[in-house]
Structure formats: C-alpha cells, structure tokens
Design a protein around this motif. Structure first.
Motif, PDB file in Angstrom:
ATOM      1  N   SER A  11       0.829  -1.193   0.000  1.00 42.79           N
ATOM      2  CA  SER A  11       0.000   0.000   0.000  1.00 42.79           C
ATOM      3  C   SER A  11       0.871   1.254   0.000  1.00 42.79           C
ATOM      4  O   SER A  11       1.747   1.419   0.853  1.00 42.79           O
ATOM      5  CB  SER A  11      -0.909   0.009   1.242  1.00 42.79           C
ATOM      6  N   GLY A  12       0.648   2.136  -0.976  1.00 38.43           N
ATOM      7  CA  GLY A  12       1.370   3.394  -1.027  1.00 38.43           C
ATOM      8  C   GLY A  12       2.819   3.280  -1.425  1.00 38.43           C
ATOM      9  O   GLY A  12       3.596   4.212  -1.230  1.00 38.43           O
ATOM     10  N   ALA A  13       3.234   2.141  -1.969  1.00 37.09           N
ATOM     11  CA  ALA A  13       4.636   1.960  -2.368  1.00 37.09           C
ATOM     12  C   ALA A  13       4.704   1.001  -3.545  1.00 37.09           C
ATOM     13  O   ALA A  13       3.740   0.314  -3.867  1.00 37.09           O
ATOM     14  CB  ALA A  13       5.460   1.426  -1.199  1.00 37.09           C
ATOM     15  N   ASP A  14       5.859   0.980  -4.198  1.00 34.79           N
ATOM     16  CA  ASP A  14       6.052   0.072  -5.322  1.00 34.79           C
ATOM     17  C   ASP A  14       6.032  -1.374  -4.855  1.00 34.79           C
ATOM     18  O   ASP A  14       6.408  -1.685  -3.712  1.00 34.79           O
ATOM     19  CB  ASP A  14       7.381   0.355  -6.019  1.00 34.79           C
ATOM     20  N   GLY A  15       5.612  -2.254  -5.743  1.00 38.34           N
ATOM     21  CA  GLY A  15       5.605  -3.667  -5.418  1.00 38.34           C
ATOM     22  C   GLY A  15       7.008  -4.231  -5.357  1.00 38.34           C
ATOM     23  O   GLY A  15       7.981  -3.618  -5.818  1.00 38.34           O
ATOM     24  N   LEU A  16       7.134  -5.426  -4.785  1.00 36.39           N
ATOM     25  CA  LEU A  16       8.428  -6.093  -4.644  1.00 36.39           C
ATOM     26  C   LEU A  16       8.371  -7.444  -5.339  1.00 36.39           C
ATOM     27  O   LEU A  16       7.346  -8.139  -5.291  1.00 36.39           O
ATOM     28  CB  LEU A  16       8.774  -6.289  -3.164  1.00 36.39           C
ATOM     29  N   THR A  17       9.467  -7.819  -5.981  1.00 39.37           N
ATOM     30  CA  THR A  17       9.535  -9.089  -6.692  1.00 39.37           C
ATOM     31  C   THR A  17      10.679  -9.941  -6.151  1.00 39.37           C
ATOM     32  O   THR A  17      11.792  -9.439  -5.946  1.00 39.37           O
ATOM     33  CB  THR A  17       9.752  -8.863  -8.203  1.00 39.37           C
ATOM     34  N   PHE A  18      10.382 -11.219  -5.901  1.00 44.21           N
ATOM     35  CA  PHE A  18      11.376 -12.137  -5.359  1.00 44.21           C
ATOM     36  C   PHE A  18      11.253 -13.468  -6.075  1.00 44.21           C
ATOM     37  O   PHE A  18      10.294 -13.728  -6.816  1.00 44.21           O
ATOM     38  CB  PHE A  18      11.159 -12.352  -3.854  1.00 44.21           C
ATOM     39  N   LEU A  19      12.253 -14.329  -5.840  1.00 43.00           N
ATOM     40  CA  LEU A  19      12.208 -15.698  -6.314  1.00 43.00           C
ATOM     41  C   LEU A  19      12.010 -16.637  -5.135  1.00 43.00           C
ATOM     42  O   LEU A  19      12.630 -16.459  -4.081  1.00 43.00           O
ATOM     43  CB  LEU A  19      13.511 -16.064  -7.039  1.00 43.00           C
ATOM     44  N   VAL A  20      11.151 -17.612  -5.309  1.00 48.57           N
ATOM     45  CA  VAL A  20      10.941 -18.647  -4.309  1.00 48.57           C
ATOM     46  C   VAL A  20      11.635 -19.907  -4.817  1.00 48.57           C
ATOM     47  O   VAL A  20      11.290 -20.437  -5.888  1.00 48.57           O
ATOM     48  CB  VAL A  20       9.443 -18.914  -4.084  1.00 48.57           C
TER      49      VAL A  20
END
Length: 302
Positions: free
Chosen positions: A227-236
């Motif tokens: 909310s109110g910020a850029d999304g985050l991307t990770f590897l599982v």
C-alpha cells in the motif's frame, strides 16, 4: 581545625574564589552558580535539564547513555538525551571511546558529510553507533522516543525522524515501512545474531509487508503488492521456508504451521520475508516468507 579545611580557607583567601567541595570526581561550580546539593552541577542547570537540585545525583545516569549526569554537565551535553548531537552515537560512547574524530556536541566532527554515528572509526566494518550493540546490557541505552520500533540511533541512517513515528505521513509507522526497498521492514533491518537481547519482544506483532499479487510456480517469481509503495519481486526456491501464522483461541495469533507454495495465492497477507544473502540472483531469492492465515494479523478479513 581539620588541616584539610585550613588548606581550603588559605586557598580561598589567596585566590579570592569560593568553591564547594563535591567529592574528588566533581568539578567545582562557578562562584556565582548556586549548587545547593554540592554535587558539582549548578541548581539552575539541574532544574533546566530535569534533575533535582536538592539531591546529589551526580553519579546517576538519567538517560542511561553511559555518561553520568556530572559528565553531561562537564561536556555540555543533554542529560535527558542519550544522543545530544543527534548523530546516532550515544553520548557515553563518544566520550569514552577516546577518538578525536567524534565529539559529543558535534554531529559531524570531521566535517566529511557523514554523521559520527555512521563513521567506522576503527575500520572494523561496524559503524560507531553499532559498536556496543553486541555487548551492552540488552541494548539498554537504545531508546525509541517515538515508539515506532526503530531505535533512535538508527533513524538517521534511514532518513527518519526520531520524534515522529510516521516520518513520511503515509499512514504506516516507520518500523513497518521499508525505506530501502529491500523487502525487510525498517525495524528488522538492524536485527542480527550479535544483538544478544534486542527489543524483539512484541516489536514484530503487527508486521505487515503487503499482500501477494501473483506467484508463478514455474519460474518461482513472487510479486508482493504494498500500500502506497512500489511492489516487490522475489524468487521462491526449493529451499525457501514458508510458514503460516494461524489463529489460536479464536483470533489470538501465535500458532504457526509449515506452509507450501500452495499458500502463495493472490491476496494472501505477507507478514515478513528474509532474503537469502548467500544466493546472488535477480530478483533476490527468499530464504523465508511468513504469511498471515485468515483471522490473524493486523488485517481484519471479516
């Protein structure tokens, strides 16, 4: 007459200066400064800084920064503020480390643009402000003035205000925000195995990183919306630990179960993640991800 008192009278007569005896470790207060309790600190100064001018409190440490009240007076620092110059380096540490490049009343003693607390004076890879975190009594002198779960000494590193729990006014406390976009909340950025005690008792209870936007099981790509910020991307990866906090006694949280990729569904609430520093990948690979199950955490799903 006591010989020592006689010597005091002779000295006063020769120099024309009257002074009060306050013990071998105290400084004599100026002649025109009243010091009713004879503790080496003028009454006016004690009242101004919240001390009791009727009690000998020279040896006490009001702000628990390792510098006694009398030492605060001598060094013209603030006895009720563990970090008088706001550089992240506690007053007691600045005085006792015997380093010329840190000064208790100068936030950037060497004028290089870096606050003294963020310097590494002994070049050991640890900032000055963090030097004592591994051996002090449960980090007892690390205050949190605004109760946002980020220690005062760490707020300046993150560009936060130690007197404002929500420095950027985005509706999220500083401790729960992620100022450096590393996927770890500010309150957890400085946690380490070397911090023997920490203040983790309860500081993580209301963690909320965001919600899962998508997960591609084939590529292992996980996207977390915030909310109110850029999304985050990770590897599982295969070794990524997944845990789910489930309700216990109705909505009371605290019970965890081992999760799986089947729990990584859109809309699932992410409590915390830890990046695996041993794997160099883009996006970063997760070592652990913790989710809130339905009926737990700070989000009411009713």
């Amino acid at each position: 007459m006591n010989p020592y008192n006689r010597r005091r009278r002779v000295l006063a007569a020769v120099t024309g200066t009257a002074f009060a005896l306050a013990g071998p470790w105290a400084l004599a207060a100026p002649a025109n400064a009243a010091d009713g309790d004879h503790d080496g600190m003028p009454d006016r100064w004690e009242r101004r800084h919240g001390l009791d001018p009727t009690v000998d409190d020279a040896r006490r440490d009001l702000d628990r920064d390792g510098l006694r009240n009398l030492g605060e007076y001598r060094h013209r620092s603030e006895p009720a503020d563990e970090d008088s110059d706001g550089d992240g380096h506690d007053d007691g540490d600045e005085v006792h480390d015997d380093r010329r490049n840190t000064d208790v009343d100068d936030s950037d003693t060497d004028d290089d643009g870096t606050p003294d607390g963020d310097e590494d004076s002994d070049h050991d890879g640890t900032d000055n402000e963090d030097e004592d975190d591994s051996d002090e009594t449960c980090r007892g002198d690390d205050d949190d003035s605004d109760d946002d779960h980020v220690d005062d000494e760490d707020e300046n590193e993150l560009g936060l205000d130690e007197d404002d729990a929500d420095s950027d006014d985005d509706g999220t406390d500083d401790g729960d925000s992620d100022s450096d976009d590393d996927g770890e909340s500010n309150e957890d950025d400085d946690d380490s195995l070397e911090d023997r005690c920490g203040r983790d008792g309860g500081e993580d209870d209301d963690d909320l990183l965001g919600t899962i936007e998508s997960f591609d099981e084939v590529s292992g790509t996980l996207v977390i919306a915030r909310s109110g910020a850029d999304g985050l991307t990770f590897l599982v990866g295969e070794d990524t630990e997944i845990s789910v906090e489930e309700p216990e006694d109705d909505r009371a949280s605290g019970k965890h179960r081992d999760g799986s990729v089947d729990d990584l569904v859109a809309g699932a609430v992410v409590k915390e993640i830890d990046v695996d520093d041993d794997i160099d990948s883009t996006p970063p690979t997760l070592e652990e991800i913790e989710l809130y199950g339905p009926g737990t955490g700070p989000v009411d799903d009713d």
